[in-house]
Design a protein around this motif. Structure first.
Motif, mmCIF file in Angstrom:
data_model
loop_
_atom_site.group_PDB
_atom_site.id
_atom_site.type_symbol
_atom_site.label_atom_id
_atom_site.label_comp_id
_atom_site.label_asym_id
_atom_site.label_seq_id
_atom_site.Cartn_x
_atom_site.Cartn_y
_atom_site.Cartn_z
ATOM 1 N N MET A 28 0.831 -1.202 0.000
ATOM 2 C CA MET A 28 0.000 0.000 0.000
ATOM 3 C C MET A 28 0.866 1.253 0.000
ATOM 4 S SD MET A 28 -2.799 1.177 2.871
ATOM 5 C CE MET A 28 -4.027 -0.025 2.381
ATOM 6 N N VAL A 29 0.570 2.184 -0.904
ATOM 7 C CA VAL A 29 1.287 3.462 -0.990
ATOM 8 C C VAL A 29 0.402 4.549 -0.395
ATOM 9 C CG1 VAL A 29 2.378 5.138 -2.531
ATOM 10 C CG2 VAL A 29 2.529 2.690 -3.042
ATOM 11 N N TRP A 30 0.990 5.362 0.472
ATOM 12 C CA TRP A 30 0.214 6.362 1.210
ATOM 13 C C TRP A 30 1.070 7.596 1.411
ATOM 14 C CZ3 TRP A 30 -4.551 4.239 2.812
ATOM 15 C CH2 TRP A 30 -5.403 5.080 3.528
ATOM 16 N N TYR A 31 0.430 8.753 1.560
ATOM 17 C CA TYR A 31 1.143 9.967 1.957
ATOM 18 C C TYR A 31 0.526 10.495 3.245
ATOM 19 C CZ TYR A 31 -2.681 11.588 -1.092
ATOM 20 O OH TYR A 31 -3.893 11.763 -1.707
ATOM 21 N N VAL A 32 1.352 11.134 4.045
ATOM 22 C CA VAL A 32 0.899 11.623 5.346
ATOM 23 C C VAL A 32 1.406 13.037 5.570
ATOM 24 C CG1 VAL A 32 0.808 9.325 6.379
ATOM 25 C CG2 VAL A 32 2.917 10.660 6.528
#
Length: 413
Positions: A28-32
């Protein structure tokens, strides 16, 4: 007995192998926005794994500004993740996106905020799951207004930009606040100012066509250039300054901050002063802009059923309520129960920004919903920053934006 014991051990080993084969680790690719958000995302994934022990996650944090490059790398290699967070379904990844109409059902998308759900559609497909909705608007340093003795109008009355800007300078001077205004350097945050003067890029209904009045757009961009020079930190919108709008406002160094609902949780926790959302100034029109995040699954995934199950879970009304409260967001699912955000200022801010979204014109949703807009955002930011820097005129900037929009429509035929 020895033979039976051996057979039993072999059977147990086989069962373990089969069990292992059934387990899925989803990439899973995510930005925060900071360590706290990352911790909250990981806690959410752990919660899912606890109730779905066969599914674990390989979470890969990528800077938001690097997402397009990340997608380009995926597309070039042909090796995609299982799931990804995104604010737009870039053309480069569209062929790889799973059709959720097929995977979940054609009625499922109707449970979500229409303006954002429309952006998840591509022809007769649904290529993304609405995860959260955002609204762009003004945050105000209430303590600075009180110190300066300047009243803030109620939300129903509001104020125009012409009324608002002189008040900002007055408050900054009387309260000793460093800057009257800070503004996220973002194409979607800037375009709200154009929307507030009745300007938009595309038609609100199909067939999609460019409807820009270049003279009106240019006049409004001139207004923005003036306020960037007179009210904001020097160099903020030219790239010549390292000032961070969010940090300046949170530290109490700005009277007002043009950003969005995703800032609410951080302000509730970190701002050492009284603050509120809105009323966002209007030009000739009161407008916000639909924004937010989608979750996409990739049709190349070896674990697509598991990825789809996670999407169904995280977009369900109950988890949407939890997600929205944790991250200070507006839920995308219309069936989400009422949410108490755990902080009076945050709860009120979400309500205000959601209402500002609800009363926005249709083009605040449709401009973003049309796939053609994805080819225009880059030109918007470059053209506006170059205009503020004095490298091109407002008219030249608007002409560039219109050409990018015209080209996008032509390419889609």
């Amino acid at each position: 007995m020895i033979q039976l014991k051996t057979i039993g051990m072999a059977a147990a080993a086989t069962m373990l192998m089969l069990s292992g084969a059934m387990a899925s680790e989803l990439k899973m690719v995510w930005y925060v926005d900071g360590d706290e958000q990352e911790a909250n995302v990981r806690a959410l994934l752990d919660q899912y794994t606890k109730s779905h022990p066969d599914t674990t996650f390989d979470l890969q944090i990528t800077p938001y500004d690097g997402m397009i490059q990340k997608f380009q790398q995926f597309a070039a290699s042909g090796i995609m993740p299982d799931l990804s967070l995104t604010s737009a379904m870039e053309p480069v990844i569209r062929p790889f996106l799973a059709d959720l109409n097929k995977e979940i059902g054609p009625d499922w998308i109707n449970d979500f905020v229409k303006g954002w759900a429309d952006g998840a559609k591509l022809g007769d497909k649904v290529i993304a799951a609405p995860l959260q909705v955002t609204s762009t608007g003004i945050f105000l340093n209430v303590d600075a207004f009180k110190k300066a003795g300047v009243p803030i109008p109620d939300q129903a009355t509001g104020w125009t930009w012409e009324e608002f800007l002189p008040k900002l300078k007055e408050v900054a001077e009387k309260s000793g606040t460093r800057y009257p205004l800070v503004w996220d350097v973002s194409a979607s945050r800037w375009i709200v100012h154009e929307y507030q003067y009745g300007n938009h890029i595309f038609s609100e209904k199909e067939p999609v066509k460019v409807v820009m009045d270049e003279a009106a757009w240019t006049k409004t961009l001139d207004k923005f250039v003036d306020l960037s020079k007179s009210y904001m930190p020097p160099g903020l919108w030219t790239g010549a300054s390292s000032d961070n709008p969010k940090e300046l406002f949170t530290a109490g160094q700005a009277v007002a901050y043009m950003s969005g609902s995703w800032q609410i949780a951080g302000l509730a926790q970190n701002a050492g002063f009284a603050w509120q959302a809105g009323p966002t100034p209007r030009g000739t029109v009161a407008s916000s802009i639909y924004g937010g995040d989608y979750l996409v699954a990739f049709n190349t995934s070896q674990h697509l059923p598991e990825a789809v199950e996670f999407i169904k879970w995280v977009t369900s009304p109950e988890i949407q309520a939890q997600y929205a409260k944790t991250f200070g967001m507006i839920p995308a699912n219309l069936k989400t129960p009422a949410i108490e955000y755990g902080n009076p200022a945050a709860t009120e801010a979400v309500k205000i920004m959601q209402n500002e979204l609800n009363v926005s014109p249709a083009y605040a949703a449709t401009d973003q919903a049309w796939p053609q807009m994805q080819a225009v955002w880059g030109t918007v930011k470059t053209a506006v920053t170059q205009t503020v820097a004095g490298q091109i005129t407002s008219a030249e900037a608007i002409a560039q934006i219109k050409k990018a929009a015209d080209d996008a429509v032509e390419a889609s035929k």
